[in-house]
Design an enzyme around this catalytic site. Structure first.
Site, PDB file in Angstrom:
ATOM      1  N   GLY A 266      51.897  34.590  31.670  1.00 51.20           N
ATOM      2  CA  GLY A 266      53.011  35.401  32.164  1.00 51.20           C
ATOM      3  C   GLY A 266      52.974  35.521  33.680  1.00 51.20           C
ATOM      4  CG  ASP A 270      52.842  44.448  35.276  1.00 48.49           C
ATOM      5  OD1 ASP A 270      51.672  44.065  35.477  1.00 48.49           O
ATOM      6  OD2 ASP A 270      53.286  44.727  34.153  1.00 48.49           O
ATOM      7  NE  ARG A 271      49.378  45.611  42.553  1.00 50.38           N
ATOM      8  CZ  ARG A 271      49.353  44.350  42.940  1.00 50.38           C
ATOM      9  NH1 ARG A 271      49.026  43.413  42.076  1.00 50.38           N
ATOM     10  NH2 ARG A 271      49.634  44.002  44.179  1.00 50.38           N
ATOM     11  CG  ASN A 272      47.999  47.210  32.680  1.00 50.32           C
ATOM     12  OD1 ASN A 272      48.586  46.380  31.998  1.00 50.32           O
ATOM     13  ND2 ASN A 272      46.975  47.898  32.235  1.00 50.32           N
ATOM     14  CG  HIS A 274      56.742  46.255  33.219  1.00 49.72           C
ATOM     15  ND1 HIS A 274      57.832  47.083  33.089  1.00 49.72           N
ATOM     16  CD2 HIS A 274      56.735  45.844  34.512  1.00 49.72           C
ATOM     17  CE1 HIS A 274      58.471  47.160  34.244  1.00 49.72           C
ATOM     18  NE2 HIS A 274      57.820  46.425  35.125  1.00 49.72           N
ATOM     19  CB  CYS A 278      53.074  38.602  28.084  1.00 50.05           C
ATOM     20  SG  CYS A 278      53.260  38.470  29.879  1.00 50.05           S
ATOM     21  CE  LYS A 305      37.991  48.466  33.503  1.00 51.49           C
ATOM     22  NZ  LYS A 305      36.782  48.083  32.738  1.00 51.49           N
ATOM     23  CB  VAL A 306      45.344  43.712  35.695  1.00 52.16           C
ATOM     24  CG1 VAL A 306      46.499  42.749  35.463  1.00 52.16           C
ATOM     25  CG2 VAL A 306      45.598  45.031  34.972  1.00 52.16           C
ATOM     26  CG  LEU A 307      41.650  38.648  34.290  1.00 50.39           C
ATOM     27  CD1 LEU A 307      41.329  37.580  33.253  1.00 50.39           C
ATOM     28  CD2 LEU A 307      40.563  38.699  35.353  1.00 50.39           C
TER      29      LEU A 307
END
Length: 390
Positions: A266, A270-272, A274, A278, A305-307
């Site tokens: 995806g 969005d820095r998590n 939403h 995906c 925490k978000v790749l």
């Protein structure tokens, strides 16, 4: 060339920026004073961007010359010497990768596929769009110098009409010269139908929508000719290759990579914000989802925490080379940088700084802007310079 950016941005009514006429001007006239001031400041920022880039290029040239002279004389610090030698190694790898492409020697390529789903332009801020463009550049650079590169990388939903802000950002990246990359105006649903043997068309011409053509200027029309959708690349076959959307919210875990599958990443920053975005899109399109088997590794990261898109891609190509998920993740985001003893604010700041410098040096070196040189921590990465070749 020195630019007093702060003074320029805070300039008063005498500044050269003017509120545009027509539809955009009418929109601004309806704004509050604060919003208009913010819009005017943004306009002035856009005006000085070319000056800033020219100044940055000159500073880099001077820095590169100093490094070359210092390296030859043996007067560089150990840190600068290490960076210069690392950049030389990466440049050597880049030239070797380019030689293989030009000679048709792509026997080591992985024959599966990767798709970057760019159908989220309207969900990102301008800053996130800029970050997305940068990540695509890093992704391309990684693939070009990978030990086992992905033969086919498709970018969907990419055009002035489908993703206007990202298209504008990518104009500076010379994306149309990127090897192994394919660019589609059409979205993921079109790719899915093309890979379905019951609905796909064996021979199909590349089509650009009338809306996109109407919006295009002279330069843009030449770029539109580089869009290849909905023609499926020759190495992907309808009925053989299956789509798999990579999602952290998927129930199934991806145990290995298959050349009969095409893995979708995806393309959103969005820095998590939403949740399940995906996953939901894949379910709506009837596409299988899977998550990378790296949950235990993510739990060990106190600050991440978000790749990013390029990190996910890097993990895939490292796995293709190493054949081990743990080794692949460690190669992309070394766990040692997040040891419990380094959870201080200073350690986190230092880690981020080192990662940024390493990424920028590797990315710039891979494109061969100069034979010797580094991007310093304070330098702004100029996409026009960094991704100017191939």
């Amino acid at each position: 060339m020195d630019i007093d950016e702060e003074s320029y941005l805070n300039a008063g009514p005498s500044a050269p920026s003017k509120i545009p006429q027509g539809g955009e001007g009418d929109r601004l006239q309806g704004m509050s004073k604060k919003a208009m001031k913010r819009a005017a400041k943004q306009a002035r920022l856009e005006e000085i961007k070319p000056l800033k880039r020219a100044a940055e290029r000159e500073r880099r040239r001077q820095r590169t010359a100093q490094l070359a002279e210092g390296y030859a004389a043996g007067t560089l610090s150990e840190a600068d010497k290490e960076l210069v030698e690392r950049r030389r190694r990466v440049e050597k790898e880049r030239k070797e990768a380019q030689r293989r492409i030009e000679s048709g020697d792509q026997a080591n390529d992985w024959l599966g596929g990767v798709v970057i789903d760019l159908g989220f332009d309207d969900l990102m801020t301008d800053q996130e769009i800029a970050s997305m463009a940068q990540q695509l550049g890093y992704l391309y650079s990684s693939n070009r110098t990978a030990e086992k590169p992905v033969r086919t990388v498709i970018h969907t939903t990419f055009s002035p009409a489908a993703s206007p802000r990202l298209w504008q950002r990518m104009e500076n990246f010379n994306w149309h010269k990127w090897s192994r990359c394919h660019w589609w105006e059409q979205g993921l649903e079109t790719l899915k139908s093309q890979l379905d043997p019951s609905t796909s068309i064996l021979s199909v011409q590349s089509v650009v929508s009338k809306e996109t053509q109407d919006k295009a200027g002279i330069d843009t029309k030449s770029l539109l000719s580089r869009l290849t959708g909905p023609q499926v690349p020759v190495d992907l076959q309808a009925g053989k290759h299956k789509l798999v959307y990579l999602s952290a919210d998927a129930e199934d875990e991806l145990l290995s990579l298959s050349e009969d599958e095409i893995y979708i990443i995806g393309g959103i920053v969005d820095r998590n914000r939403h949740k399940n975005l995906c996953q939901g899109k894949a379910e709506q399109l009837g596409i299988r989802t899977a998550r990378l088997p790296i949950g235990t590794f993510l739990e060990m990261l106190p600050t991440r925490k978000v790749l990013t898109v390029n990190q996910v891609f890097d993990i895939l190509v490292k796995y293709l080379h190493l054949g081990d998920w743990a080794a692949a993740f460690e190669a992309v985001i070394p766990i040692r940088k997040y040891a419990p003893g380094r959870k201080t604010k200073r350690a986190k700041t230092e880690t981020k700084r080192n990662e940024k410098e390493e990424e920028e040096v590797e990315c710039t070196s891979a494109e061969g802007e100069e034979d010797i040189g580094v991007i310093e921590e304070s330098a702004e990465v100029d996409p026009e310079d960094v991704f100017s070749n191939q």
